[in-house]
Scaffold this motif. Structure first.
Motif, short mmCIF file in Angstrom:
data_model
loop_
_atom_site.label_atom_id
_atom_site.label_comp_id
_atom_site.label_asym_id
_atom_site.label_seq_id
_atom_site.Cartn_x
_atom_site.Cartn_y
_atom_site.Cartn_z
N GLU A 5 -0.59 12.44 -8.28
CA GLU A 5 -0.09 11.95 -6.93
C GLU A 5 -0.74 12.84 -5.95
N ALA A 6 -1.11 14.10 -6.03
CA ALA A 6 -1.78 14.70 -5.20
C ALA A 6 -2.77 14.33 -4.68
N ARG A 7 -3.52 13.13 -4.99
CA ARG A 7 -4.62 12.79 -4.59
C ARG A 7 -4.50 11.22 -4.04
N ARG A 8 -2.93 11.30 -3.88
CA ARG A 8 -2.99 9.66 -3.30
C ARG A 8 -1.75 10.02 -1.99
N GLN A 9 -2.06 11.21 -1.18
CA GLN A 9 -1.17 11.24 -0.20
C GLN A 9 -1.83 10.71 1.13
N TYR A 10 -1.79 9.19 0.99
CA TYR A 10 -2.46 8.63 2.09
C TYR A 10 -1.68 8.65 3.42
N GLY A 11 -2.71 8.60 4.78
CA GLY A 11 -2.09 8.27 5.71
C GLY A 11 -2.44 6.75 6.23
N GLU A 12 -2.27 6.25 7.35
CA GLU A 12 -2.37 4.98 7.76
C GLU A 12 -3.20 4.73 8.92
N THR A 13 -3.65 3.65 9.49
CA THR A 13 -4.18 3.32 10.54
C THR A 13 -3.07 2.23 11.36
N ILE A 14 -2.62 2.44 12.51
CA ILE A 14 -1.63 1.66 12.95
C ILE A 14 -2.53 0.80 14.17
N PRO A 15 -2.28 -0.52 14.09
CA PRO A 15 -2.99 -1.19 15.12
C PRO A 15 -2.19 -1.02 16.53
N SER A 16 -3.03 -0.77 17.39
CA SER A 16 -2.86 -0.27 18.82
C SER A 16 -2.46 -1.40 19.62
N SER A 17 -1.56 -1.46 20.53
CA SER A 17 -1.23 -2.61 21.34
C SER A 17 -2.05 -2.63 22.58
N VAL A 18 -2.92 -1.43 22.62
CA VAL A 18 -3.65 -1.23 23.85
C VAL A 18 -5.30 -0.96 23.52
N ALA A 19 -6.16 -1.59 24.00
CA ALA A 19 -7.58 -1.35 23.55
C ALA A 19 -8.05 0.13 23.74
N SER A 20 -7.43 0.84 24.54
CA SER A 20 -7.87 2.02 24.89
C SER A 20 -7.47 2.95 23.81
N LYS A 21 -6.55 2.93 22.73
CA LYS A 21 -6.24 3.75 22.04
C LYS A 21 -6.51 3.32 20.55
N ARG A 22 -6.48 4.39 19.70
CA ARG A 22 -6.68 4.18 18.22
C ARG A 22 -5.30 5.02 17.61
#
Ligand code: SIN
Length: 479
Positions: free
Chosen positions: A117-134
């Motif tokens: 499990e140590a190798r599966r500590q994933y994060g995420e990308t979150i779709p932004s509601s504004v074009a200027s942010k990630r």
């Protein structure tokens, strides 16, 4: 027995004495002293926290692959030393040797699981509601972890916490139970031998007289970011409130009050072995042990006579080191006297003794079966933590679900039924963290272990176990 025991505290990679001198550890089977162990004070704890904080600066930056490699080495070492470790567990806890060996294997499984499990500590990308942010999330270790472990599974509960903490990138200060520090120290020596860096694991045993001082030092330190405890609800409540001052993350595995329900469609060929395993594993000293048996009136007499017969033929009380024994002594005089008193009171309240109920010498207690118990009786209102089965009769599903939930604790619950609709209804209605349907042995590294209500917060083992030792960070990029 000439096994060499490790008796010193381990702080910053150094084996040393405690400022409180030493305290005695006894064999519950004989009452003989096994060893004198370092008795740590709050100052020793502060030094251990300092060492863990310093080691964290490096350990947190190790790659998940490096940490996984070390966890695999710990697993291998546990398995290679299984016999010696099992003997130490049995000597200081009284647990029958086969069960102690099983506990070492169970402990190893957590190192394997969390290495993966140590190798599966994933994060995420979150779709932004504004074009200027990630937007993204990443997981990071929380910091220094304080681990307070119990005597009933003295290596497995340490392993379940420690493997997750190390995998997440935390460093640890461990306070083992006063009755069973020797296995924690023996295990730590193995960790040192396979190359766990100094300061990553620190162990500060202490006597019962110093528990409050040592516990308070762990709770009060702002350097400790998470505290994990397995033990009684009363102690958990104290730790919970004390940790509020430093706003720590908490993982609490506290007392249970498991109902075990036998519905009219139950298959007794499964329910009887299930009852035996749940009630008598570790001489009844498990927090997930069946605490209250509710048997439908149509099966009551058959269930009682078959359970009594199984107890007669399958249970052998004696010294854990002796062949064939599967019921050892209780851990200490306090636990023994508490059980004796509760059984006496319940019998005085009107319960009938079908088996046991009499006293034995030393810390032994005979496997006991009581019928005619009502929810108002002493044993039905307390966590038994011993080899005593109490049977209550019921008539309807509605009545028994209500009775089984009529408790502040909610760790595990079991029931036997072959009615599919009932299985779903009751599994959903039980106010517990874990439900066994036609099964009582549920603990495994892959599944989340933990309770609700006064049985605690958080999950151990499983993919969720890492969450206790990591925090989710949100990062927002302007582009
Ligand atoms: C307990 O903590 O008493 C039970 C441990 C387990 O079954 O995993």
């Amino acid at each position: 027995m000439s096994q060499k025991l490790v008796t010193e505290a381990y702080v910053g990679g150094v084996w040393r004495g405690g400022r409180g001198g030493t305290f005695a550890v006894y064999d519950p089977a004989t009452g003989a002293e096994i060893a004198q162990v370092a008795d740590c004070s709050s100052q020793d704890v502060e030094e251990a926290i300092e060492a863990a904080s310093e080691a964290y600066l490096i350990w947190r930056h190790t790659s998940v692959k490096e940490r996984a490699a070390l966890l695999y080495k710990i697993r291998d070492s546990l398995l290679a030393n299984k016999d010696n470790l099992a003997t130490t567990i049995t000597r200081e806890s009284g647990k029958p040797l086969g069960q102690s060996a099983g506990e070492v294997g169970f402990s190893a499984s957590f190192f394997e699981w969390f290495a993966e499990e140590a190798r599966r500590q994933y994060g995420e990308t979150i779709p932004s509601s504004v074009a200027s942010k990630r937007m993204v999330t990443i997981r990071q270790p929380v910091g220094v972890a304080a681990l307070i472990t119990p005597w009933n599974f003295p290596i497995a509960m340490m392993a379940r916490k420690l493997a997750a903490a190390l995998a997440a990138g935390c460093t640890c200060v461990i306070k083992p139970a006063e009755d069973t520090p020797l296995i924690a120290l023996a295990f730590t020596k193995l960790c040192e031998d396979v190359g766990v860096p100094a300061g990553v694991i620190n162990v500060v045993p202490c006597s019962r007289e110093r528990v409050l001082e040592v516990g308070a030092a762990l709770c009060d330190s702002p350097q400790v970011q998470v505290l994990s405890f397995t033990g009684s609800t009363a102690v958990g409540q104290w730790l919970y409130s004390r940790c509020g001052l430093t706003v720590k993350k908490l993982s609490l595995e506290l007392g249970g009050d498991a109902p075990f329900i036998v519905f009219p469609t139950a298959n007794l060929d499964l329910a009887i072995p299930g009852a035996m395993a749940s009630k008598f594993r570790n001489t009844g000293q498990t927090c997930v042990s069946a605490n209250r048996f509710f048997v439908h009136e149509s099966l009551h007499d058959e269930f009682v006579s078959r359970l009594a017969a199984a107890m007669d033929t399958e249970l052998k009380v004696g010294r854990g080191l002796d062949t064939g024994v599967n019921q050892g002594p209780l851990i200490n005089q306090r636990q023994h006297d508490r059980l004796v008193k509760m059984v006496k009171e319940t019998v005085a309240e009107g319960a009938q003794v079908v088996r046991g109920g009499t006293s034995m010498s030393g810390l032994y207690y005979p496997p006991t079966l009581l019928t005619g118990v009502t929810p108002a009786m002493t044993l039905a209102k307390n966590e038994i933590f011993g080899p005593v089965a109490i049977i209550m009769k019921f008539k309807t599903e509605e009545e028994v679900v209500k009775l089984s939930n009529h408790t502040r604790r909610g760790l595990a619950g079991y029931f036997y039924s072959n009615d599919v609709s009932q299985v779903w209804r009751v599994a959903e209605a039980m106010e517990v963290g874990m439900v066994g349907v036609n099964e009582t042995l549920m603990s495994t590294c892959e599944a989340p272990f933990g309770g609700v209500k006064y049985s605690g917060i958080g999950k151990e083992g499983s993919k969720y176990g890492l969450d206790e030792y990591s925090s989710l960070k949100y990062i927002c990029f302007g582009v």
